[in-house]
Design an enzyme around this catalytic site. Structure first.
Site, PDB file in Angstrom:
ATOM      1  N   LYS A  75       0.810  -1.214   0.000  1.00 49.88           N
ATOM      2  CA  LYS A  75       0.000   0.000   0.000  1.00 49.88           C
ATOM      3  C   LYS A  75       0.847   1.270   0.000  1.00 49.88           C
ATOM      4  O   LYS A  75       0.453   2.302  -0.555  1.00 49.88           O
ATOM      5  CB  LYS A  75      -0.953  -0.017   1.193  1.00 49.88           C
ATOM      6  CG  LYS A  75      -2.053  -1.065   1.078  1.00 49.88           C
ATOM      7  CD  LYS A  75      -2.968  -1.041   2.280  1.00 49.88           C
ATOM      8  CE  LYS A  75      -4.147  -1.986   2.086  1.00 49.88           C
ATOM      9  NZ  LYS A  75      -3.739  -3.386   1.904  1.00 49.88           N
ATOM     10  N   ARG A 119      -4.861  -9.460  -9.394  1.00 47.62           N
ATOM     11  CA  ARG A 119      -5.383 -10.816  -9.541  1.00 47.62           C
ATOM     12  C   ARG A 119      -6.829 -10.722  -9.973  1.00 47.62           C
ATOM     13  O   ARG A 119      -7.390  -9.629 -10.048  1.00 47.62           O
ATOM     14  CB  ARG A 119      -5.314 -11.561  -8.203  1.00 47.62           C
ATOM     15  CG  ARG A 119      -5.969 -10.770  -7.070  1.00 47.62           C
ATOM     16  CD  ARG A 119      -6.057 -11.539  -5.789  1.00 47.62           C
ATOM     17  NE  ARG A 119      -6.375 -10.720  -4.648  1.00 47.62           N
ATOM     18  CZ  ARG A 119      -7.575 -10.258  -4.334  1.00 47.62           C
ATOM     19  NH1 ARG A 119      -8.600 -10.525  -5.125  1.00 47.62           N
ATOM     20  NH2 ARG A 119      -7.781  -9.526  -3.258  1.00 47.62           N
ATOM     21  N   GLU A 139      -3.773   6.593   7.230  1.00 55.15           N
ATOM     22  CA  GLU A 139      -4.386   7.493   6.266  1.00 55.15           C
ATOM     23  C   GLU A 139      -5.650   8.089   6.846  1.00 55.15           C
ATOM     24  O   GLU A 139      -6.212   7.567   7.815  1.00 55.15           O
ATOM     25  CB  GLU A 139      -4.691   6.778   4.954  1.00 55.15           C
ATOM     26  CG  GLU A 139      -5.782   5.733   5.035  1.00 55.15           C
ATOM     27  CD  GLU A 139      -6.055   5.087   3.689  1.00 55.15           C
ATOM     28  OE1 GLU A 139      -5.286   5.302   2.747  1.00 55.15           O
ATOM     29  OE2 GLU A 139      -7.052   4.348   3.594  1.00 55.15           O
TER      30      GLU A 139
END
Length: 689
Positions: A146, A319, A227
């Site tokens: 991330k 994916r 965040e």
């Protein structure tokens, strides 16, 4: 795992992403004749179906506790992974590679979860001349982290929320200046694990340490980042496809806002939230990101959307997604087929202009869990299974009938995807399909999902990612009310018809009534439904017909048809279809209007006993077994005082436990049998006085 020179290389240098492409952005096409699927359950089955369509052989892998699993039975070949933990089986890269090489596979498809975003597996495939059906190693590494993916997004002008990276001390040093509420995440995480909301500076230290511990436990990497937490957000993602030639297309968006503990449970497309202008902006942003990193194969770019429809990059999943059927239902594109095509080095089979999305699709994830017991997993035996057969309905399932759901794996059993011309039509299809989706033997969240999609706020799109938490009490109360609205007399009548005839149903005799045995008018018995005793008086029975009174209300029930747990009946003049099966606790599960009810008879009804004579017999001093069987439990001892109805002995016969109860208040004079003893229907079990 041997190392070798790679034709592609990707490096992250001075915070800038660079990926070299083979000269002229072209590569030679590679043949794929056989694919090993490094996964299990419904995604493995889903991949097998596309391989069959493409006439490509499939190889399954399975742990010992999956020896009878559907994915193993469906595949053309299967390789055992042995016994042990996930790390020793499905997450063992060396075993997966060895299985592929031993089977002569050309490629490995990782599905989702497990090793799907494993750089180790992707590199091992390259080292062993196997095609990895997914993106290149560096794309997995960069977008799977991330922190790195945020940097890439920022460099390319893609909006992100405020974020802060560092160790615990560095983050704590700025704790008072953070824009609370904030969200702590595992840098290498996913699936909602390791995520914590912090609303006050005083809680930051404890939550940072807790999140880091969880990140280390789940992902082997304790790195976290912080965040800004968007209040009442929407979660919307974009499906993308990209080939080796620089072609990138989107397959439109999916809204994944309905979540429970950060885990998606309902997804739909198109998003009912976005304006068309915002939709096009978000789609273009996702394509822009993929082009910037020279991405290839299938992927999903995820965004958070605030109340003003501002969207922020969240992460990219490198994916195929659990919820990909939603997109396939709207576009008609087989995403797995495109993955294989791209992995072979061919150009994508679609241009952006050629991709059209039609109607509305909604997917519901069905889990083996109990919503009324804090959603605890409910592994166990499935005693009956029937998929809905409706237009526009697709089921992706890990099972095809009776089986055991293991506690070792994710509790998701199946995915139900419903497509219609608009959102309301899709919701109505989903409601009908959920009622017709029969899973007995263990508790699932199926009824809970039904309550969500018929909830007024969901129908009016008044949702955010906290929907399940804020509506929890309301949803559970609605679930209980739905059960209470079912007439218990209908359940009892349906149960009795099945219970009297189940031997004949199992053996498929021509006349299901030919061996019912002796009947007389005004037979009295008690049926236990979910712990509640219901008194029944049967007046007539025979030739596919029962009539009598339940409580004081008359009923009639007639046999129409029986096939694989499905029983069609005429109940009080109305045709009904019910499903019945017997669980490991020897309760009969009756599915009535989509809901399961556990039923049990509390009498000793058996065709070997003359109940008319027995009722008139004054000698209550002895009890005999109502059938040949095995004594499995003795609940009393000599000298005990018992009341009428007390269960004294349990006799097992034909895998059914039969309670032997006291017919009057009495004292136990002598116990004539022992636990484990075989008895016949002439043997005295207990002598009473």
């Amino acid at each position: 795992m041997k190392a070798k020179e790679k034709p592609h290389f990707c490096v992250y240098e001075e915070n800038r992403y660079f990926c070299s492409i083979i000269e002229n952005s072209k590569m030679n096409s590679r043949k794929i004749h056989k694919v090993l699927i490094a996964n299990r359950g419904e995604i493995a089955i889903r991949i097998i179906k596309t391989l069959r369509k493409l006439h490509i052989a499939s190889v399954a892998v399975f742990a010992d506790n999956d020896a009878d699993a559907l994915h193993r039975r469906m595949a053309d070949e299967a390789c055992p992974l042995g016994n042990g933990t996930l790390k020793e089986t499905y997450l063992n890269v060396q075993k997966i590679i060895d299985a592929a090489l031993d089977a002569g596979a050309d490629a490995i498809h990782p599905g989702y979860g497990f090793l799907s975003e494993s750089t180790e597996l992707a590199e091992a495939c390259e080292d062993n001349n196997l095609i990895f059906i997914g993106p290149d190693t560096q794309s997995i590494r960069l977008m799977g982290n991330k922190i790195a993916s945020r940097k890439i997004a920022i460099e390319n002008g893609i909006p992100v929320t405020f974020g802060l990276t560092g160790n615990t001390d560095e983050i704590l040093a700025q704790g008072s200046t953070l824009p609370y509420p904030i969200l702590i995440k595992a840098a290498a995480g996913g699936g909602g694990k390791g995520m914590h909301i912090v609303r006050y500076p005083k809680d930051l230290k404890d939550e940072l340490e807790r999140a880091s511990r969880e990140a280390e436990k789940y992902f082997g990497d304790g790195t976290v980042f912080v965040e800004q937490y968007i209040e009442n957000p929407r979660h919307i993602e974009v499906q993308v496809l990209a080939d080796h030639y620089g072609n990138v297309v989107h397959l439109y968006e999916r809204e994944c806002t309905i979540q429970r503990r950060y885990q998606k449970i309902i997804e739909e497309s198109p998003s009912p939230t976005l304006t068309e202008e915002k939709r096009q902006e978000m789609l273009a942003t996702a394509v822009k990101l993929c082009k910037a990193i020279h991405y290839r194969n299938a992927g999903t770019v995820e965004f958070l959307v605030d109340k003003d429809l501002n969207f922020y990059f969240l992460e990219m999943n490198t994916r195929i997604q659990v919820e990909h059927p939603v997109t396939e239902q709207r576009t008609g594109i087989d995403i797995v087929e495109e993955q294989i095509r791209i992995a072979r080095g061919k150009e994508m089979g679609w241009t952006q202009d050629a991709i059209q999305a039609q109607g509305h699709a909604i997917e519901l994830r069905i889990y083996a869990e109990n919503p009324e017991n804090e959603f605890l997993p409910t592994p166990g035996k499935v005693t009956a299974y029937h998929e809905p057969q409706l237009r526009g309905v697709r089921v992706d399932s890990s099972i095809d009938g009776t089986c055991t759901i293991s506690e070792a794996y994710d509790p998701m059993i199946a995915k139900l995807t419903c497509h219609a011309k608009d959102r309301q039509g899709a919701i109505e299809n989903a409601q009908q399909a959920l009622k017709q989706f029969i899973i007995q033997g263990l508790t699932t969240n199926k009824a809970y999902l039904w309550e969500i999609i018929k909830n007024k706020d969901f129908a009016e799109n008044k949702i955010d990612t906290s929907f399940c938490a804020t509506h929890q009490t309301e949803l559970l109360e609605a679930l209980e009310e739905s059960r209470n609205n079912i007439n218990v007399n209908d359940i009892v009548a349906s149960f009795l018809l099945y219970d009297f005839c189940k031997k004949q149903f199992e053996h498929q005799t021509e006349n299901v009534w030919e061996q019912i045995g002796y009947w007389r008018y005004k037979m009295q018995l008690t049926v236990d439904v979910e712990g509640k005793p219901i008194h029944v008086s049967i007046k007539k029975a025979g030739q596919g017909h029962i009539e009598g009174e339940i409580g004081e209300k008359p009923f009639t029930v007639d046999f129409i048809q029986f096939d694989e747990n499905q029983l069609k009946i005429m109940l009080n003049g109305k045709t009904e279809t019910i499903y019945c099966s017997v669980n490991d606790e020897f309760q009969t599960l009756v599915n009535f209007h989509g809901l399961n009810f556990a039923c049990r008879r509390n009498d000793q009804l058996n065709d070997s006993i003359d109940y008319a004579r027995k009722d008139d017999h004054n000698d209550k001093s002895g009890l005999i077994s109502p059938m040949p069987g095995k004594v499995v439990k003795i609940n009393v001892k000599e000298g005990d005082e018992v009341k009428s109805g007390t269960i004294m002995i349990v006799v097992e016969a034909m895998k059914m436990e039969n309670n032997i109860v006291a017919t009057a208040n009495a004292k136990v004079k002598k116990i004539c049998v022992s636990e484990g003893q075989m008895v016949d229907n002439k043997m005295q079990l207990i002598e009473l006085e």
